[in-house]
Design a protein around this motif. Structure first.
Motif, PDB file in Angstrom:
ATOM      1  N   ASP A   9       4.503  -0.722   9.940  1.00  0.00           N
ATOM      2  CA  ASP A   9       5.318   0.493   9.919  1.00  0.00           C
ATOM      3  C   ASP A   9       4.569   1.629  10.625  1.00  0.00           C
ATOM      4  O   ASP A   9       3.397   1.474  10.983  1.00  0.00           O
ATOM      5  CB  ASP A   9       5.744   0.831   8.490  1.00  0.00           C
ATOM      6  N   PRO A  10       5.210   2.773  10.837  1.00  0.00           N
ATOM      7  CA  PRO A  10       4.558   3.869  11.571  1.00  0.00           C
ATOM      8  C   PRO A  10       3.287   4.417  10.921  1.00  0.00           C
ATOM      9  O   PRO A  10       2.465   5.027  11.605  1.00  0.00           O
ATOM     10  CB  PRO A  10       5.646   4.948  11.630  1.00  0.00           C
ATOM     11  N   LEU A  11       3.095   4.200   9.622  1.00  0.00           N
ATOM     12  CA  LEU A  11       1.876   4.658   8.963  1.00  0.00           C
ATOM     13  C   LEU A  11       0.757   3.615   9.016  1.00  0.00           C
ATOM     14  O   LEU A  11      -0.350   3.878   8.566  1.00  0.00           O
ATOM     15  CB  LEU A  11       2.163   5.027   7.504  1.00  0.00           C
ATOM     16  N   GLY A  12       1.057   2.423   9.515  1.00  0.00           N
ATOM     17  CA  GLY A  12       0.038   1.391   9.668  1.00  0.00           C
ATOM     18  C   GLY A  12      -0.014   0.354   8.567  1.00  0.00           C
ATOM     19  O   GLY A  12      -0.903  -0.499   8.568  1.00  0.00           O
TER      20      GLY A  12
ATOM     21  N   SER B 129       0.679  -4.675   2.758  1.00  0.00           N
ATOM     22  CA  SER B 129      -0.720  -4.277   2.583  1.00  0.00           C
ATOM     23  C   SER B 129      -0.775  -3.018   1.717  1.00  0.00           C
ATOM     24  O   SER B 129       0.149  -2.208   1.714  1.00  0.00           O
ATOM     25  CB  SER B 129      -1.405  -4.044   3.934  1.00  0.00           C
ATOM     26  N   GLN B 130      -1.868  -2.860   1.005  1.00  0.00           N
ATOM     27  CA  GLN B 130      -2.000  -1.703   0.119  1.00  0.00           C
ATOM     28  C   GLN B 130      -2.686  -0.524   0.794  1.00  0.00           C
ATOM     29  O   GLN B 130      -2.692   0.582   0.252  1.00  0.00           O
ATOM     30  CB  GLN B 130      -2.736  -2.099  -1.157  1.00  0.00           C
ATOM     31  N   LYS B 131      -3.263  -0.776   1.975  1.00  0.00           N
ATOM     32  CA  LYS B 131      -3.896   0.300   2.747  1.00  0.00           C
ATOM     33  C   LYS B 131      -3.500   0.129   4.214  1.00  0.00           C
ATOM     34  O   LYS B 131      -3.366  -1.004   4.693  1.00  0.00           O
ATOM     35  CB  LYS B 131      -5.420   0.221   2.613  1.00  0.00           C
TER      36      LYS B 131
ATOM     37  N   ASP C  56      -7.259  -6.817   3.562  1.00  0.00           N
ATOM     38  CA  ASP C  56      -7.899  -7.403   2.382  1.00  0.00           C
ATOM     39  C   ASP C  56      -7.310  -6.986   1.038  1.00  0.00           C
ATOM     40  O   ASP C  56      -7.804  -7.405   0.001  1.00  0.00           O
ATOM     41  CB  ASP C  56      -9.399  -7.117   2.398  1.00  0.00           C
ATOM     42  N   ALA C  57      -6.236  -6.185   1.033  1.00  0.00           N
ATOM     43  CA  ALA C  57      -5.596  -5.800  -0.226  1.00  0.00           C
ATOM     44  C   ALA C  57      -4.083  -5.830  -0.038  1.00  0.00           C
ATOM     45  O   ALA C  57      -3.547  -5.120   0.821  1.00  0.00           O
ATOM     46  CB  ALA C  57      -6.056  -4.407  -0.648  1.00  0.00           C
ATOM     47  N   TRP C  58      -3.393  -6.655  -0.845  1.00  0.00           N
ATOM     48  CA  TRP C  58      -1.951  -6.878  -0.696  1.00  0.00           C
ATOM     49  C   TRP C  58      -1.246  -6.718  -2.031  1.00  0.00           C
ATOM     50  O   TRP C  58      -1.813  -7.000  -3.077  1.00  0.00           O
ATOM     51  CB  TRP C  58      -1.695  -8.294  -0.151  1.00  0.00           C
ATOM     52  N   THR C  59       0.016  -6.317  -1.975  1.00  0.00           N
ATOM     53  CA  THR C  59       0.832  -6.323  -3.172  1.00  0.00           C
ATOM     54  C   THR C  59       1.042  -7.767  -3.594  1.00  0.00           C
ATOM     55  O   THR C  59       0.845  -8.692  -2.794  1.00  0.00           O
ATOM     56  CB  THR C  59       2.214  -5.700  -2.906  1.00  0.00           C
ATOM     57  N   GLU C  60       1.460  -7.957  -4.817  1.00  0.00           N
ATOM     58  CA  GLU C  60       1.979  -9.255  -5.214  1.00  0.00           C
ATOM     59  C   GLU C  60       3.307  -9.431  -4.484  1.00  0.00           C
ATOM     60  O   GLU C  60       3.760  -8.527  -3.784  1.00  0.00           O
ATOM     61  CB  GLU C  60       2.184  -9.294  -6.732  1.00  0.00           C
ATOM     62  N   MET C  61       3.974 -10.558  -4.642  1.00  0.00           N
ATOM     63  CA  MET C  61       5.298 -10.707  -4.043  1.00  0.00           C
ATOM     64  C   MET C  61       6.230  -9.722  -4.720  1.00  0.00           C
ATOM     65  O   MET C  61       6.268  -9.636  -5.949  1.00  0.00           O
ATOM     66  CB  MET C  61       5.795 -12.128  -4.168  1.00  0.00           C
ATOM     67  N   ILE C  62       6.935  -8.961  -3.897  1.00  0.00           N
ATOM     68  CA  ILE C  62       7.836  -7.933  -4.413  1.00  0.00           C
ATOM     69  C   ILE C  62       9.171  -8.028  -3.676  1.00  0.00           C
ATOM     70  O   ILE C  62       9.232  -8.492  -2.542  1.00  0.00           O
ATOM     71  CB  ILE C  62       7.246  -6.513  -4.244  1.00  0.00           C
ATOM     72  N   PRO C  63      10.260  -7.588  -4.324  1.00  0.00           N
ATOM     73  CA  PRO C  63      11.539  -7.519  -3.614  1.00  0.00           C
ATOM     74  C   PRO C  63      11.523  -6.332  -2.661  1.00  0.00           C
ATOM     75  O   PRO C  63      10.696  -5.429  -2.795  1.00  0.00           O
ATOM     76  CB  PRO C  63      12.562  -7.307  -4.733  1.00  0.00           C
ATOM     77  N   MET C  64      12.441  -6.342  -1.701  1.00  0.00           N
ATOM     78  CA  MET C  64      12.611  -5.157  -0.858  1.00  0.00           C
ATOM     79  C   MET C  64      13.571  -4.196  -1.549  1.00  0.00           C
ATOM     80  O   MET C  64      13.186  -3.102  -1.925  1.00  0.00           O
ATOM     81  CB  MET C  64      13.097  -5.556   0.526  1.00  0.00           C
TER      82      MET C  64
END
Length: 187
Positions: free
Chosen positions: A70-73, A91-93, A98-106
């Motif tokens: 996305d535009p924020l990276g 990604s969480q950052k 190296d840091a990801w959310t768990e599986m999530i819905p959109m």
């Protein structure tokens, strides 16, 4: 990126490699059935890798990985989807692997039979267009092409309605939502 079959190279796979700023990212399944994310610094040439744990069905080539930014990276991944509940992580950052959310819905809407996930990234970072997600909701000969739009300020997806191609209602003919590589033009 050899996964003991061609799942990483199927023709409908989108964005196996993307570039943002000084970084290039790649995603693939390896021969041990792991999902691997690579980040290469285009200036220093340093290469980092990260495994995303999970159980993935590599025997079905429909389950290819699609990657977006996305535009924020923030990196977005949709994977292991063949007419089943949408599988998605973010990604969480920004620009990090190296840091990801768990599986999530959109949005939790029209996400029960997802196939052919396709992130539509804007290659022109100056315009800051939102990240889009195109996918088929439904099954073979009875599916719709749907689009979701990511609002990076709210960090949430929104459904764009109506679907852009409809084959779910079988009227006036049977059809299905297939596409090649969608792109964004200057308008």
């Amino acid at each position: 990126g050899w996964a003991a079959n061609t799942i990483n190279t199927v023709i409908f796979r989108h964005h196996g490699v993307i570039t943002s700023g000084n970084f290039q990212f790649a995603s693939f399944y390896d021969a041990n059935e792991n999902m691997k994310i690579i980040r290469r610094n285009l200036i220093s040439k340093e290469i980092e890798s990260h495994l995303i744990p999970g159980a993935y069905n590599l025997l079905d080539s429909h389950n290819a990985i699609s990657m977006g930014i996305d535009p924020l990276g923030y990196l977005h991944l949709s994977f292991d989807n063949h007419a089943q509940k949408l599988r998605y992580r973010r990604s969480q950052k920004p620009l990090s692997i190296d840091a990801w959310t768990e599986m999530i819905p959109m949005t939790n809407e029209r996400e029960d039979q997802a196939t052919y996930p396709t992130f539509i990234c804007d290659g022109d970072q100056k315009r800051k267009r939102p990240l889009l997600f195109l996918y088929r909701d439904g099954s073979s000969n009875k599916g719709d092409a749907c689009i979701k739009e990511f609002d990076e300020q709210a960090m949430e997806w929104k459904d764009r309605c109506p679907c852009i191609l409809s084959g779910a209602h079988q009227s006036p003919w049977t059809s299905n939502a297939y596409w090649n590589h969608p792109v964004i033009d200057h308008t």
